[in-house]
Design a protein around this motif. Structure first.
Motif, PDB file in Angstrom:
ATOM      1  N   MET A 190       0.837  -1.197   0.000  1.00  0.00           N
ATOM      2  CA  MET A 190       0.000   0.000   0.000  1.00  0.00           C
ATOM      3  C   MET A 190       0.875   1.252   0.000  1.00  0.00           C
ATOM      4  O   MET A 190       0.620   2.211  -0.736  1.00  0.00           O
ATOM      5  N   LEU A 191       1.942   1.236   0.817  1.00  0.00           N
ATOM      6  CA  LEU A 191       2.860   2.374   0.860  1.00  0.00           C
ATOM      7  C   LEU A 191       3.553   2.579  -0.484  1.00  0.00           C
ATOM      8  O   LEU A 191       3.794   3.713  -0.909  1.00  0.00           O
ATOM      9  N   GLU A 192       3.875   1.493  -1.155  1.00  0.00           N
ATOM     10  CA  GLU A 192       4.533   1.590  -2.462  1.00  0.00           C
ATOM     11  C   GLU A 192       3.658   2.366  -3.443  1.00  0.00           C
ATOM     12  O   GLU A 192       4.158   3.103  -4.295  1.00  0.00           O
ATOM     13  N   ARG A 193       2.341   2.184  -3.313  1.00  0.00           N
ATOM     14  CA  ARG A 193       1.405   2.886  -4.193  1.00  0.00           C
ATOM     15  C   ARG A 193       1.152   4.326  -3.738  1.00  0.00           C
ATOM     16  O   ARG A 193       0.994   5.225  -4.568  1.00  0.00           O
ATOM     17  N   ARG A 194       1.110   4.548  -2.432  1.00  0.00           N
ATOM     18  CA  ARG A 194       0.561   5.817  -1.919  1.00  0.00           C
ATOM     19  C   ARG A 194       1.570   6.767  -1.287  1.00  0.00           C
ATOM     20  O   ARG A 194       1.246   7.923  -1.040  1.00  0.00           O
ATOM     21  N   LEU A 195       2.757   6.290  -0.996  1.00  0.00           N
ATOM     22  CA  LEU A 195       3.756   7.189  -0.432  1.00  0.00           C
ATOM     23  C   LEU A 195       4.432   7.968  -1.569  1.00  0.00           C
ATOM     24  O   LEU A 195       4.973   7.363  -2.492  1.00  0.00           O
ATOM     25  N   PRO A 196       4.387   9.285  -1.531  1.00  0.00           N
ATOM     26  CA  PRO A 196       5.017  10.062  -2.611  1.00  0.00           C
ATOM     27  C   PRO A 196       6.494   9.702  -2.786  1.00  0.00           C
ATOM     28  O   PRO A 196       7.198   9.457  -1.804  1.00  0.00           O
ATOM     29  N   LYS A 197       6.935   9.666  -4.035  1.00  0.00           N
ATOM     30  CA  LYS A 197       8.318   9.281  -4.330  1.00  0.00           C
ATOM     31  C   LYS A 197       9.320  10.240  -3.682  1.00  0.00           C
ATOM     32  O   LYS A 197      10.461   9.853  -3.407  1.00  0.00           O
ATOM     33  N   SER A 198       8.883  11.474  -3.420  1.00  0.00           N
ATOM     34  CA  SER A 198       9.773  12.467  -2.827  1.00  0.00           C
ATOM     35  C   SER A 198       9.876  12.349  -1.310  1.00  0.00           C
ATOM     36  O   SER A 198      10.677  13.056  -0.691  1.00  0.00           O
ATOM     37  N   HIS A 199       9.084  11.469  -0.718  1.00  0.00           N
ATOM     38  CA  HIS A 199       9.091  11.339   0.745  1.00  0.00           C
ATOM     39  C   HIS A 199      10.444  10.798   1.209  1.00  0.00           C
ATOM     40  O   HIS A 199      11.015   9.889   0.600  1.00  0.00           O
ATOM     41  N   PRO A 200      10.974  11.320   2.329  1.00  0.00           N
ATOM     42  CA  PRO A 200      12.304  10.882   2.798  1.00  0.00           C
ATOM     43  C   PRO A 200      12.381   9.413   3.197  1.00  0.00           C
ATOM     44  O   PRO A 200      13.478   8.852   3.250  1.00  0.00           O
ATOM     45  N   LYS A 201      11.242   8.779   3.474  1.00  0.00           N
ATOM     46  CA  LYS A 201      11.258   7.377   3.891  1.00  0.00           C
ATOM     47  C   LYS A 201      10.919   6.412   2.757  1.00  0.00           C
ATOM     48  O   LYS A 201      10.772   5.219   3.001  1.00  0.00           O
ATOM     49  N   THR A 202      10.782   6.915   1.542  1.00  0.00           N
ATOM     50  CA  THR A 202      10.405   6.045   0.414  1.00  0.00           C
ATOM     51  C   THR A 202      11.404   4.911   0.220  1.00  0.00           C
ATOM     52  O   THR A 202      11.019   3.738   0.089  1.00  0.00           O
ATOM     53  N   THR A 203      12.679   5.214   0.191  1.00  0.00           N
ATOM     54  CA  THR A 203      13.701   4.184  -0.010  1.00  0.00           C
ATOM     55  C   THR A 203      13.719   3.192   1.138  1.00  0.00           C
ATOM     56  O   THR A 203      13.856   1.974   0.929  1.00  0.00           O
TER      57      THR A 203
END
Length: 314
Positions: A17-30
């Motif tokens: 779900m996070l992979e779909r909804r967390l913005p790519k620019s978010h610091p915790k994406t990686t």
């Protein structure tokens, strides 16, 4: 006999779900993407071992339970990848999907993995895990007046895991040796300690005791995208509801399954309850009557009435 299948964990579903909804620019994406990759790899390894079980023929009465989570009297959780229940012995299986050269520092109870590029990583000792589970199951049987051998094994699901000599005296094998190991255990334990009826009762009791662990999200859900997201556009654009259909504002494509996925995402983000107003806010539909019709069409369980009415997403 397979009594319990393995399913995708709540952790993996939440991370997807996070992979779909967390913005790519978010610091915790990686950070979350790396966690998802490891979780998916672990699940793939478990499925690899499950397929090995399917190829093993056992004439003895037995039950297989995959992914069992039991709580002991102290409230601690015992998450067991697989249980083989037989009249002669119980086998606890812990599955690891590790790539690299693995060493075991027995005095320190430490697992170490050395990768091909020389990086050294530490891992939780799986032998301590399975021994802890074995002590719990032994108590469980003894409290009911039954005594049976509790065996355990750690299985490497990845052929690229290289076991050093430090592991040679310990119960760990590659998945290809599972059939032979089970055969050896039946030769070692030829006496039946449980009747077929008792074995069935215990297996079903463990099934009723199983409490799936729920992975909780450690971030503010307000940072995540809302709405029905278009999979064809890599979840970058929100779809709009028009004349009973969901259409992407970017590519114009229709995808009714995207709504079902969004409903599941809502559950991981906010929980199982949704109301008309919450539905309007998340899915971007301002008309309460339209939302009411959609919710009714889903045939969800309802609690409360009128303004207090909520729907349960399973």
């Amino acid at each position: 006999m397979l009594l319990k299948k393995r399913g995708v964990s709540s952790k993996q579903l939440t991370l997807e779900m996070l992979e779909r909804r967390l913005p790519k620019s978010h610091p915790k994406t990686t950070y979350y993407q790396d966690m998802l990759n490891r979780t998916r790899a672990g699940y793939a390894g478990e499925q690899r071992v499950d397929r090995e079980w399917q190829s093993i023929y056992l004439e003895q009465t037995h039950y297989l339970l995959h992914d069992v989570a039991l709580k002991d009297e102290g409230g601690s959780i015992h998450q067991m990848d697989t249980l083989l229940m037989s009249q002669n012995f119980i086998l606890i299986v812990e599955i690891k999907n590790i790539v690299g050269c693995v060493e075991y520092m027995e005095d320190n109870h430490q697992f170490i993995r050395i990768t091909s590029d020389g990086r050294v990583d530490g891992f939780r000792n799986p032998f301590d895990q399975v021994k802890r589970h074995a002590r719990f199951l032994r108590r469980l049987f003894q409290m009911s007046g039954h005594h049976i051998s509790i065996e355990y094994i750690v299985i490497s699901a990845n052929p690229n895991m290289i076991m050093t000599s430090s592991l040679s005296a310990h119960p760990i094998i590659h998945v290809s040796g599972l059939a032979e190991k089970v055969e050896q255990l039946f030769k070692q334990h030829q006496q039946a300690y449980l009747s077929k009826e008792v074995l069935r009762e215990f297996s079903e009791q463990i099934l009723t005791m199983h409490k799936p662990t729920q992975w909780t999200l450690d971030m503010n859900v307000d940072e995540l995208k809302k709405g029905v997201l278009c999979s064809k556009c890599d979840y970058r654009f929100v779809m709009h509801y028009r004349q009973g259909k969901w259409r992407c504002k970017n590519c114009g494509g229709r995808d009714d399954q995207a709504f079902n996925n969004a409903l599941k995402d809502y559950r991981h983000m906010y929980g199982e309850f949704i109301s008309n107003s919450l539905f309007q806010d998340f899915f971007g539909i301002s008309c309460a009557k339209t939302v009411y019709k959609i919710l009714k069409s889903l045939q969800l369980q309802e609690v409360g009435a009128k303004k207090d009415r909520k729907y349960i997403i399973k």
